[in-house]
Each structure stands twice: as structure tokens, then as C-alpha cells.
Design a protein around this motif. Structure first.
Motif, PDB file in Angstrom:
ATOM      1  N   VAL A   1       0.818  -1.212   0.000  1.00  0.00           N
ATOM      2  CA  VAL A   1       0.000   0.000   0.000  1.00  0.00           C
ATOM      3  C   VAL A   1       0.850   1.260   0.000  1.00  0.00           C
ATOM      4  O   VAL A   1       0.583   2.198  -0.758  1.00  0.00           O
ATOM      5  CB  VAL A   1      -0.957   0.013   1.221  1.00  0.00           C
ATOM      6  CG1 VAL A   1      -1.707   1.334   1.313  1.00  0.00           C
ATOM      7  CG2 VAL A   1      -1.946  -1.135   1.122  1.00  0.00           C
ATOM      8  N   ALA A   2       1.876   1.311   0.855  1.00  0.00           N
ATOM      9  CA  ALA A   2       2.661   2.536   1.026  1.00  0.00           C
ATOM     10  C   ALA A   2       3.950   2.217   1.779  1.00  0.00           C
ATOM     11  O   ALA A   2       4.077   1.149   2.385  1.00  0.00           O
ATOM     12  CB  ALA A   2       1.848   3.573   1.796  1.00  0.00           C
ATOM     13  N   PRO A   3       4.920   3.161   1.778  1.00  0.00           N
ATOM     14  CA  PRO A   3       6.100   3.001   2.633  1.00  0.00           C
ATOM     15  C   PRO A   3       5.677   2.855   4.092  1.00  0.00           C
ATOM     16  O   PRO A   3       4.614   3.322   4.499  1.00  0.00           O
ATOM     17  CB  PRO A   3       6.875   4.297   2.397  1.00  0.00           C
ATOM     18  CG  PRO A   3       6.433   4.764   1.055  1.00  0.00           C
ATOM     19  CD  PRO A   3       4.990   4.374   0.954  1.00  0.00           C
ATOM     20  N   LEU A   4       6.538   2.234   4.878  1.00  0.00           N
ATOM     21  CA  LEU A   4       6.180   1.844   6.242  1.00  0.00           C
ATOM     22  C   LEU A   4       5.755   3.020   7.112  1.00  0.00           C
ATOM     23  O   LEU A   4       4.783   2.923   7.868  1.00  0.00           O
ATOM     24  CB  LEU A   4       7.355   1.107   6.888  1.00  0.00           C
ATOM     25  CG  LEU A   4       7.076   0.408   8.215  1.00  0.00           C
ATOM     26  CD1 LEU A   4       5.950  -0.603   8.080  1.00  0.00           C
ATOM     27  CD2 LEU A   4       8.351  -0.280   8.707  1.00  0.00           C
ATOM     28  N   GLU A   5       6.454   4.147   7.035  1.00  0.00           N
ATOM     29  CA  GLU A   5       6.112   5.291   7.875  1.00  0.00           C
ATOM     30  C   GLU A   5       4.696   5.794   7.578  1.00  0.00           C
ATOM     31  O   GLU A   5       3.900   6.027   8.491  1.00  0.00           O
ATOM     32  CB  GLU A   5       7.109   6.426   7.675  1.00  0.00           C
ATOM     33  CG  GLU A   5       6.802   7.647   8.543  1.00  0.00           C
ATOM     34  CD  GLU A   5       7.801   8.777   8.353  1.00  0.00           C
ATOM     35  OE1 GLU A   5       7.751   9.744   9.130  1.00  0.00           O
ATOM     36  OE2 GLU A   5       8.632   8.689   7.429  1.00  0.00           O
ATOM     37  N   LYS A   6       4.384   5.956   6.305  1.00  0.00           N
ATOM     38  CA  LYS A   6       3.049   6.418   5.928  1.00  0.00           C
ATOM     39  C   LYS A   6       2.001   5.376   6.308  1.00  0.00           C
ATOM     40  O   LYS A   6       0.906   5.714   6.790  1.00  0.00           O
ATOM     41  CB  LYS A   6       3.001   6.704   4.424  1.00  0.00           C
ATOM     42  CG  LYS A   6       1.661   7.237   3.950  1.00  0.00           C
ATOM     43  CD  LYS A   6       1.677   7.533   2.454  1.00  0.00           C
ATOM     44  CE  LYS A   6       2.539   8.733   2.135  1.00  0.00           C
ATOM     45  NZ  LYS A   6       2.438   9.121   0.703  1.00  0.00           N
ATOM     46  N   LEU A   7       2.334   4.130   6.110  1.00  0.00           N
ATOM     47  CA  LEU A   7       1.403   3.054   6.437  1.00  0.00           C
ATOM     48  C   LEU A   7       1.074   3.027   7.923  1.00  0.00           C
ATOM     49  O   LEU A   7      -0.079   2.856   8.322  1.00  0.00           O
ATOM     50  CB  LEU A   7       2.023   1.722   6.014  1.00  0.00           C
ATOM     51  CG  LEU A   7       1.149   0.487   6.054  1.00  0.00           C
ATOM     52  CD1 LEU A   7      -0.091   0.678   5.195  1.00  0.00           C
ATOM     53  CD2 LEU A   7       1.944  -0.709   5.565  1.00  0.00           C
ATOM     54  N   ALA A   8       2.089   3.238   8.750  1.00  0.00           N
ATOM     55  CA  ALA A   8       1.856   3.275  10.197  1.00  0.00           C
ATOM     56  C   ALA A   8       0.974   4.456  10.577  1.00  0.00           C
ATOM     57  O   ALA A   8       0.120   4.350  11.458  1.00  0.00           O
ATOM     58  CB  ALA A   8       3.191   3.343  10.931  1.00  0.00           C
ATOM     59  N   ARG A   9       1.155   5.590   9.906  1.00  0.00           N
ATOM     60  CA  ARG A   9       0.348   6.773  10.191  1.00  0.00           C
ATOM     61  C   ARG A   9      -1.128   6.495   9.916  1.00  0.00           C
ATOM     62  O   ARG A   9      -2.010   7.018  10.606  1.00  0.00           O
ATOM     63  CB  ARG A   9       0.839   7.943   9.331  1.00  0.00           C
ATOM     64  CG  ARG A   9       0.343   9.304   9.811  1.00  0.00           C
ATOM     65  CD  ARG A   9       0.817  10.429   8.906  1.00  0.00           C
ATOM     66  NE  ARG A   9       2.226  10.305   8.578  1.00  0.00           N
ATOM     67  CZ  ARG A   9       2.709  10.373   7.328  1.00  0.00           C
ATOM     68  NH1 ARG A   9       1.895  10.545   6.309  1.00  0.00           N
ATOM     69  NH2 ARG A   9       4.005  10.265   7.119  1.00  0.00           N
TER      70      ARG A   9
END
Length: 223
Positions: free
Chosen positions: A147-155
Motif C-alpha cells: 500500500v505505502a512506505p512503512l512510515e506512511k502506512l503506520a500513520r
């Protein structure tokens, strides 16, 4: 209109019967739906069709190894239903919600679920929208795939789970690099206990790589 697939034993990977059990026919219907309706609607590329079982259905379903019985699961950016639908087929005990912002995808998901009697909820929207958080927040687990890079995904993911809940992000070879790069940011968001785990080790030629994180109190800054 969804097609009905006749299951031929020689067409199935050995792991399919083990993973899906008595719901194998339902998995086969999803496989055929992706190979036909999914391609026609632009949800799956034609080149993916020969590897739908191992690369998509089985690869996704095995993350159920990380989810406890009866837990609530929100699948973020579900797309064509991966990993949410294979997980729902393999684990009917779970309460699964698919979150997808695009209309054509969310329509497909709802139509397929209704056509086969799959007990899932489809929510059209973005995971970070307040309305979506209000509707599906407080889950035990949030899943995602490419879906997205890890930082954005965690957000997007952390606000959807309760404290102690887990984020399960399916990742490839970049998993360790993303954790190293984003660890400080994820800790500030309340994503702790970061680790890389493999699922389907004894079942699949290539196990599924998952980044697992737990929602912790931001005050604790635990890792």
C-alpha cells in the motif's frame, strides 16, 4: 455476474487444501473472479493470472498465523481484496472489514462478497479519514499489502487499532531497510515492538514477509 469454477486437483498448489480446508471451493471462486472479472475491471494485471494462487491467495491467507481466534481485522487499501478476502475465506472466525477508497474497487469487493455469501464489511474511504477511523477504529489488527512506505502506512494504521493491537504490513525484501529508516518515526506514532516475521514457512516455496508492530502508549516509547 461472477463465474463458478470447477476445481481440478492438478490446477491447485499442494498448500491450497491445507490452508483453505473445507472452504477451498470458495477460494477457487475468488481465484476465478480475479482471473476474469478482476482482469476485466483492471484490478489485476493479466500477467498475474498464472500465479494468482501462490503469489496472491496463499501468500495472503497465511498471515492468519499471526491473528488470534475471533479477532477484528481492518484491511487498509484492500484493492482487489488482498489480503482481506483470502484471510476471510481461510479464517471465517475473524471479523474482517475492507477499507478501499476507489469506487470501482469497493463495488467489486461488495459484489463478490455478496455473490458468495462472504461475511465481510466493505467501507469506501481512506484509512486516515475521521469518518473511517470512527467507523472501524479500535480493531485488534490492521493488515495491508503493497500500500505505502512503512512510515506512511503506520500513520494510517495505528489510529485504527486499540492499544495492544497489531499492525501487520506485508512487505518484501525492503522490510529490514524500512524498519531501520523509519523506526524513530514509528516509535513517535506509538508503533512499538517492531519485528519482521515470516508466515507459511512450511507451506509456501517463498514465505510471506510481514512487518509486525504493536500499538503502545506514546509516553512509554517502548520498541
Amino acid at each position: 455476474m461472477f463465474h463458478v469454477e470447477h476445481i481440478e486437483s492438478e490446477d491447485l498448489p499442494d498448500a491450497a487444501r491445507t490452508i483453505f480446508g473445507d472452504r477451498l471451493e470458495l477460494a477457487a471462486k475468488y481465484h476465478l473472479s480475479l482471473a476474469t472479472d478482476g482482469v476485466e475491471r483492471g484490478l489485476i494485471g493479466p500477467r498475474e493470472v498464472p500465479r494468482l494462487w501462490e503469489r496472491h491467495l496463499l501468500n495472503c491467507a497465511v498471515i492468519g498465523e499471526l491473528i488470534e481466534e475471533g479477532e477484528s481485522v481492518v484491511d487498509v487499501g484492500s484493492g482487489a481484496g488482498l489480503p482481506g478476502i483470502p484471510l476471510a475465506i481461510a479464517r471465517p472466525d475473524l471479523r474482517i472489514t475492507l477499507v478501499e477508497p476507489l469506487l470501482r474497487r469497493s463495488v467489486y469487493l461488495a459484489e463478490f462478497a455478496e455473490s458468495v455469501g462472504l461475511d465481510i464489511l466493505v467501507v469506501r474511504g481512506r484509512a486516515e479519514q475521521p469518518g473511517v477511523i470512527k467507523e472501524v477504529g479500535g480493531a485488534d489488527v490492521v493488515t495491508s499489502r503493497a500500500v505505502a512506505p512503512l512510515e506512511k502506512l503506520a500513520r494510517w494504521s495505528i489510529p485504527l487499532i486499540h492499544e495492544g493491537g497489531r499492525m501487520l504490513a506485508m512487505k518484501g525484501s525492503s522490510a529490514a531497510e524500512e524498519i531501520s529508516r523509519d523506526r524513530a518515526s514509528l516509535t513517535r506514532m506509538g508503533a512499538g515492538k517492531l519485528e519482521i516475521v515470516e508466515c507459511g514457512v512450511d507451506l509456501l516455496p517463498t514465505p510471506t514477509t510481514v512487518v509486525r508492530a504493536e500499538r503502545v502508549s506514546r509516553r512509554s516509547h517502548r520498541r
